[in-house]
Scaffold this motif. Structure first.
Motif, PDB file in Angstrom:
ATOM      1  N   ASP A  76     -65.184 -18.669 -18.451  1.00  0.00           N
ATOM      2  CA  ASP A  76     -64.769 -17.640 -19.404  1.00  0.00           C
ATOM      3  C   ASP A  76     -63.772 -16.666 -18.795  1.00  0.00           C
ATOM      4  OD1 ASP A  76     -66.428 -18.659 -21.399  1.00  0.00           O
ATOM      5  OD2 ASP A  76     -68.137 -17.464 -20.721  1.00  0.00           O
ATOM      6  N   GLU A  77     -63.949 -16.372 -17.525  1.00  0.00           N
ATOM      7  CA  GLU A  77     -63.111 -15.379 -16.845  1.00  0.00           C
ATOM      8  C   GLU A  77     -62.052 -16.055 -15.976  1.00  0.00           C
ATOM      9  OE1 GLU A  77     -63.289 -11.989 -17.199  1.00  0.00           O
ATOM     10  OE2 GLU A  77     -64.731 -12.454 -18.789  1.00  0.00           O
ATOM     11  N   PRO A  78     -60.859 -15.460 -15.895  1.00  0.00           N
ATOM     12  CA  PRO A  78     -59.820 -16.025 -15.016  1.00  0.00           C
ATOM     13  C   PRO A  78     -60.151 -15.800 -13.543  1.00  0.00           C
ATOM     14  CG  PRO A  78     -59.044 -14.003 -16.038  1.00  0.00           C
ATOM     15  CD  PRO A  78     -60.389 -14.302 -16.631  1.00  0.00           C
ATOM     16  N   VAL A  79     -59.631 -16.699 -12.712  1.00  0.00           N
ATOM     17  CA  VAL A  79     -59.773 -16.552 -11.267  1.00  0.00           C
ATOM     18  C   VAL A  79     -58.886 -15.402 -10.800  1.00  0.00           C
ATOM     19  CG1 VAL A  79     -59.490 -17.716  -9.044  1.00  0.00           C
ATOM     20  CG2 VAL A  79     -60.272 -19.010 -11.026  1.00  0.00           C
ATOM     21  N   PHE A  80     -57.660 -15.345 -11.341  1.00  0.00           N
ATOM     22  CA  PHE A  80     -56.756 -14.225 -11.079  1.00  0.00           C
ATOM     23  C   PHE A  80     -55.817 -14.059 -12.270  1.00  0.00           C
ATOM     24  CE2 PHE A  80     -54.853 -17.899  -8.871  1.00  0.00           C
ATOM     25  CZ  PHE A  80     -53.640 -17.994  -9.548  1.00  0.00           C
ATOM     26  N   THR A  81     -55.224 -12.871 -12.372  1.00  0.00           N
ATOM     27  CA  THR A  81     -54.273 -12.570 -13.443  1.00  0.00           C
ATOM     28  C   THR A  81     -53.110 -11.764 -12.877  1.00  0.00           C
ATOM     29  OG1 THR A  81     -55.357 -10.499 -14.031  1.00  0.00           O
ATOM     30  CG2 THR A  81     -56.084 -12.459 -15.211  1.00  0.00           C
ATOM     31  N   GLY A  82     -51.979 -11.837 -13.559  1.00  0.00           N
ATOM     32  CA  GLY A  82     -50.838 -10.982 -13.251  1.00  0.00           C
ATOM     33  C   GLY A  82     -50.166 -11.234 -11.916  1.00  0.00           C
ATOM     34  N   LEU A  83     -50.241 -12.448 -11.400  1.00  0.00           N
ATOM     35  CA  LEU A  83     -49.679 -12.767 -10.093  1.00  0.00           C
ATOM     36  C   LEU A  83     -48.192 -13.086 -10.223  1.00  0.00           C
ATOM     37  CD1 LEU A  83     -50.367 -13.270  -7.083  1.00  0.00           C
ATOM     38  CD2 LEU A  83     -50.769 -15.652  -7.710  1.00  0.00           C
ATOM     39  N   SER A  84     -47.353 -12.415  -9.436  1.00  0.00           N
ATOM     40  CA  SER A  84     -45.911 -12.667  -9.420  1.00  0.00           C
ATOM     41  C   SER A  84     -45.425 -12.711  -7.979  1.00  0.00           C
ATOM     42  CB  SER A  84     -45.146 -11.576 -10.172  1.00  0.00           C
ATOM     43  OG  SER A  84     -45.485 -11.581 -11.538  1.00  0.00           O
ATOM     44  N   PHE A  85     -44.625 -13.745  -7.644  1.00  0.00           N
ATOM     45  CA  PHE A  85     -44.065 -13.865  -6.298  1.00  0.00           C
ATOM     46  C   PHE A  85     -42.993 -14.945  -6.284  1.00  0.00           C
ATOM     47  CE2 PHE A  85     -47.469 -16.946  -6.498  1.00  0.00           C
ATOM     48  CZ  PHE A  85     -46.933 -18.067  -5.873  1.00  0.00           C
ATOM     49  N   GLU A  86     -42.224 -14.976  -5.208  1.00  0.00           N
ATOM     50  CA  GLU A  86     -41.261 -16.038  -4.924  1.00  0.00           C
ATOM     51  C   GLU A  86     -41.480 -16.510  -3.500  1.00  0.00           C
ATOM     52  OE1 GLU A  86     -37.238 -14.751  -7.360  1.00  0.00           O
ATOM     53  OE2 GLU A  86     -37.255 -14.704  -5.186  1.00  0.00           O
ATOM     54  N   ILE A  87     -41.287 -17.795  -3.291  1.00  0.00           N
ATOM     55  CA  ILE A  87     -41.259 -18.345  -1.935  1.00  0.00           C
ATOM     56  C   ILE A  87     -39.917 -19.042  -1.788  1.00  0.00           C
ATOM     57  CG2 ILE A  87     -42.297 -19.925  -0.272  1.00  0.00           C
ATOM     58  CD1 ILE A  87     -44.942 -19.642  -1.823  1.00  0.00           C
ATOM     59  N   ARG A  88     -39.152 -18.612  -0.781  1.00  0.00           N
ATOM     60  CA  ARG A  88     -37.821 -19.169  -0.559  1.00  0.00           C
ATOM     61  C   ARG A  88     -37.819 -20.058   0.677  1.00  0.00           C
ATOM     62  NH1 ARG A  88     -33.638 -17.311  -3.410  1.00  0.00           N
ATOM     63  NH2 ARG A  88     -34.062 -15.660  -4.883  1.00  0.00           N
ATOM     64  N   ASN A  89     -36.852 -20.946   0.711  1.00  0.00           N
ATOM     65  CA  ASN A  89     -36.681 -21.864   1.824  1.00  0.00           C
ATOM     66  C   ASN A  89     -36.627 -21.088   3.141  1.00  0.00           C
ATOM     67  OD1 ASN A  89     -36.291 -24.269   3.141  1.00  0.00           O
ATOM     68  ND2 ASN A  89     -34.111 -24.383   2.681  1.00  0.00           N
ATOM     69  N   GLY A  90     -37.413 -21.505   4.108  1.00  0.00           N
ATOM     70  CA  GLY A  90     -37.436 -20.866   5.424  1.00  0.00           C
ATOM     71  C   GLY A  90     -38.463 -19.760   5.580  1.00  0.00           C
ATOM     72  N   GLU A  91     -39.065 -19.305   4.482  1.00  0.00           N
ATOM     73  CA  GLU A  91     -40.074 -18.252   4.578  1.00  0.00           C
ATOM     74  C   GLU A  91     -41.422 -18.830   4.976  1.00  0.00           C
ATOM     75  OE1 GLU A  91     -38.596 -14.928   1.382  1.00  0.00           O
ATOM     76  OE2 GLU A  91     -40.030 -16.409   0.683  1.00  0.00           O
ATOM     77  N   ARG A  92     -42.206 -18.010   5.630  1.00  0.00           N
ATOM     78  CA  ARG A  92     -43.591 -18.350   5.960  1.00  0.00           C
ATOM     79  C   ARG A  92     -44.495 -17.485   5.103  1.00  0.00           C
ATOM     80  NH1 ARG A  92     -44.093 -19.296  12.377  1.00  0.00           N
ATOM     81  NH2 ARG A  92     -42.185 -20.528  12.594  1.00  0.00           N
ATOM     82  N   VAL A  93     -45.553 -18.092   4.628  1.00  0.00           N
ATOM     83  CA  VAL A  93     -46.458 -17.396   3.714  1.00  0.00           C
ATOM     84  C   VAL A  93     -47.885 -17.633   4.162  1.00  0.00           C
ATOM     85  CG1 VAL A  93     -47.245 -17.280   1.319  1.00  0.00           C
ATOM     86  CG2 VAL A  93     -44.849 -17.760   1.808  1.00  0.00           C
ATOM     87  N   PHE A  94     -48.715 -16.610   4.077  1.00  0.00           N
ATOM     88  CA  PHE A  94     -50.148 -16.809   4.275  1.00  0.00           C
ATOM     89  C   PHE A  94     -50.880 -16.126   3.129  1.00  0.00           C
ATOM     90  CE2 PHE A  94     -49.801 -12.643   6.195  1.00  0.00           C
ATOM     91  CZ  PHE A  94     -51.028 -12.054   5.972  1.00  0.00           C
ATOM     92  N   LEU A  95     -52.001 -16.697   2.782  1.00  0.00           N
ATOM     93  CA  LEU A  95     -52.830 -16.164   1.715  1.00  0.00           C
ATOM     94  C   LEU A  95     -54.071 -15.545   2.326  1.00  0.00           C
ATOM     95  CD1 LEU A  95     -52.627 -19.147  -0.796  1.00  0.00           C
ATOM     96  CD2 LEU A  95     -51.282 -17.046  -0.795  1.00  0.00           C
ATOM     97  N   GLU A  96     -54.367 -14.359   1.888  1.00  0.00           N
ATOM     98  CA  GLU A  96     -55.517 -13.629   2.415  1.00  0.00           C
ATOM     99  C   GLU A  96     -56.329 -13.104   1.241  1.00  0.00           C
ATOM    100  OE1 GLU A  96     -56.207 -10.189   5.709  1.00  0.00           O
ATOM    101  OE2 GLU A  96     -54.508  -9.947   4.381  1.00  0.00           O
ATOM    102  N   GLY A  97     -57.619 -13.181   1.357  1.00  0.00           N
ATOM    103  CA  GLY A  97     -58.477 -12.648   0.311  1.00  0.00           C
ATOM    104  C   GLY A  97     -59.902 -13.118   0.492  1.00  0.00           C
ATOM    105  N   ARG A  98     -60.766 -12.509  -0.275  1.00  0.00           N
ATOM    106  CA  ARG A  98     -62.193 -12.828  -0.202  1.00  0.00           C
ATOM    107  C   ARG A  98     -62.449 -14.220  -0.754  1.00  0.00           C
ATOM    108  NH1 ARG A  98     -63.569 -12.571  -5.290  1.00  0.00           N
ATOM    109  NH2 ARG A  98     -62.640 -11.087  -6.693  1.00  0.00           N
ATOM    110  N   ASN A  99     -63.614 -14.747  -0.467  1.00  0.00           N
ATOM    111  CA  ASN A  99     -64.033 -16.044  -1.014  1.00  0.00           C
ATOM    112  C   ASN A  99     -64.018 -15.980  -2.534  1.00  0.00           C
ATOM    113  OD1 ASN A  99     -64.456 -16.985   1.544  1.00  0.00           O
ATOM    114  ND2 ASN A  99     -66.685 -16.853   1.445  1.00  0.00           N
TER     115      ASN A  99
END
Length: 79
Positions: A24-47
């Motif tokens: 019934d409930e979303p896992v997340f909402t309102g997420l906006s981002f870009e990932i460009r060639n050559g960038e490094r990204v890490f995801l952080e957050g609670r379980n």
């Protein structure tokens, strides 16, 4: 938008929400981002905050795979 700019952008999300079809409930909402060639990204957050679900949605979008177990709203584009 220039052609080179499109090639540099690997992933773009705008106001993205993700919910599993059986939830019934979303896992997340309102997420906006870009990932460009050559960038490094890490995801952080609670379980349970949607890190793995986001990766699954990005990979499914890039491979044109089935996401019938997920309901995506907003924009998710991959190169």
């Amino acid at each position: 938008m220039e052609k080179t700019e499109l090639k540099d952008r690997l992933v773009e999300a705008r106001d993205l929400s993700l919910r599993y079809a059986d939830a019934d409930e979303p896992v997340f909402t309102g997420l906006s981002f870009e990932i460009r060639n050559g960038e490094r990204v890490f995801l952080e957050g609670r379980n349970g905050c949607g890190k793995s679900s986001l990766i699954k949605a990005i990979l499914a979008s890039a491979r044109a795979s089935d996401t019938s177990d997920m309901v995506l709203e907003g924009t998710l584009q991959t190169a």
